[in-house]
Design a protein around this motif. Structure first.
Motif, PDB file in Angstrom:
ATOM      1  N   SER A  24      40.407  40.730  38.380  1.00  0.00           N
ATOM      2  CA  SER A  24      39.665  40.790  37.110  1.00  0.00           C
ATOM      3  C   SER A  24      39.829  42.157  36.461  1.00  0.00           C
ATOM      4  N   ALA A  25      39.746  43.216  37.262  1.00  0.00           N
ATOM      5  CA  ALA A  25      39.877  44.576  36.716  1.00  0.00           C
ATOM      6  C   ALA A  25      41.268  44.799  36.132  1.00  0.00           C
ATOM      7  N   ARG A  26      42.302  44.362  36.849  1.00  0.00           N
ATOM      8  CA  ARG A  26      43.670  44.541  36.343  1.00  0.00           C
ATOM      9  C   ARG A  26      43.921  43.670  35.126  1.00  0.00           C
ATOM     10  N   MET A  27      43.355  42.477  35.114  1.00  0.00           N
ATOM     11  CA  MET A  27      43.495  41.608  33.939  1.00  0.00           C
ATOM     12  C   MET A  27      42.825  42.247  32.728  1.00  0.00           C
ATOM     13  N   SER A  28      41.705  42.913  32.934  1.00  0.00           N
ATOM     14  CA  SER A  28      41.028  43.610  31.838  1.00  0.00           C
ATOM     15  C   SER A  28      41.904  44.719  31.277  1.00  0.00           C
ATOM     16  N   GLU A  29      42.614  45.435  32.159  1.00  0.00           N
ATOM     17  CA  GLU A  29      43.544  46.480  31.703  1.00  0.00           C
ATOM     18  C   GLU A  29      44.615  45.878  30.794  1.00  0.00           C
ATOM     19  N   ILE A  30      45.126  44.738  31.197  1.00  0.00           N
ATOM     20  CA  ILE A  30      46.185  44.088  30.426  1.00  0.00           C
ATOM     21  C   ILE A  30      45.653  43.608  29.076  1.00  0.00           C
ATOM     22  N   THR A  31      44.518  42.922  29.085  1.00  0.00           N
ATOM     23  CA  THR A  31      43.983  42.415  27.819  1.00  0.00           C
ATOM     24  C   THR A  31      43.562  43.563  26.904  1.00  0.00           C
ATOM     25  N   ASP A  32      43.041  44.671  27.464  1.00  0.00           N
ATOM     26  CA  ASP A  32      42.718  45.835  26.656  1.00  0.00           C
ATOM     27  C   ASP A  32      43.976  46.403  25.988  1.00  0.00           C
ATOM     28  N   ALA A  33      45.065  46.455  26.754  1.00  0.00           N
ATOM     29  CA  ALA A  33      46.325  46.954  26.192  1.00  0.00           C
ATOM     30  C   ALA A  33      46.821  46.040  25.079  1.00  0.00           C
ATOM     31  N   LEU A  34      46.702  44.727  25.276  1.00  0.00           N
ATOM     32  CA  LEU A  34      47.105  43.785  24.231  1.00  0.00           C
ATOM     33  C   LEU A  34      46.242  43.930  22.991  1.00  0.00           C
ATOM     34  N   GLN A  35      44.952  44.108  23.184  1.00  0.00           N
ATOM     35  CA  GLN A  35      44.053  44.284  22.037  1.00  0.00           C
ATOM     36  C   GLN A  35      44.359  45.568  21.282  1.00  0.00           C
ATOM     37  N   SER A  36      44.791  46.606  21.999  1.00  0.00           N
ATOM     38  CA  SER A  36      45.147  47.844  21.313  1.00  0.00           C
ATOM     39  C   SER A  36      46.365  47.654  20.431  1.00  0.00           C
ATOM     40  N   LEU A  37      47.265  46.737  20.817  1.00  0.00           N
ATOM     41  CA  LEU A  37      48.429  46.433  19.981  1.00  0.00           C
ATOM     42  C   LEU A  37      48.011  45.724  18.698  1.00  0.00           C
ATOM     43  N   ALA A  38      46.987  44.889  18.790  1.00  0.00           N
ATOM     44  CA  ALA A  38      46.532  44.125  17.641  1.00  0.00           C
ATOM     45  C   ALA A  38      45.945  45.031  16.562  1.00  0.00           C
ATOM     46  N   THR A  39      45.452  46.214  16.956  1.00  0.00           N
ATOM     47  CA  THR A  39      44.839  47.116  15.978  1.00  0.00           C
ATOM     48  C   THR A  39      45.842  48.091  15.383  1.00  0.00           C
ATOM     49  N   ASP A  40      47.067  48.100  15.923  1.00  0.00           N
ATOM     50  CA  ASP A  40      48.103  49.018  15.403  1.00  0.00           C
ATOM     51  C   ASP A  40      48.676  48.514  14.090  1.00  0.00           C
TER      52      ASP A  40
END
Length: 103
Positions: free
Chosen positions: A87-103
């Protein structure tokens, strides 16, 4: 993991890096890998007999753990997670994906 990522926004690819013994052909390795990868993902799975990608992404070639990387549209490394998907590693991945969406 795929079910947690909106695949209409992001490309999800599996890369299997195979260190082949001298007596096994690349075709044999691909056939064996296809037995393990569900058919619906065959078009999304790359099988490499090369360390070029491992070197480019800084993944140890003798690593037995999975590595999940997030690249932006220009190929820049945004996030990299090693090991079993938790769950923690999946959160890292989804956080990284969400950061791309705001670029």
């Amino acid at each position: 993991m795929r079910s947690k990522i909106d695949q209409s926004k992001y490309r999800v690819r599996d890369v299997l890096a195979v260190d082949l013994p001298f007596f096994m052909s690349e075709e044999d390795a691909i056939e064996r890998a296809k037995e393990k990868v569900p058919k619906r993902y065959h078009d999304q799975t790359w099988i490499l007999n090369s360390q070029i990608m491992e070197g480019a992404l800084g993944v140890p070639s003798d690593s037995v753990e999975a590595v999940i990387v997030v690249l932006d549209k220009n190929g820049n490394l945004i996030s990299q997670v090693h090991g079993r998907v938790t769950s923690a590693r999946m959160s890292e991945i989804t956080d990284a994906l969400q950061s791309l969406a705001t670029d």
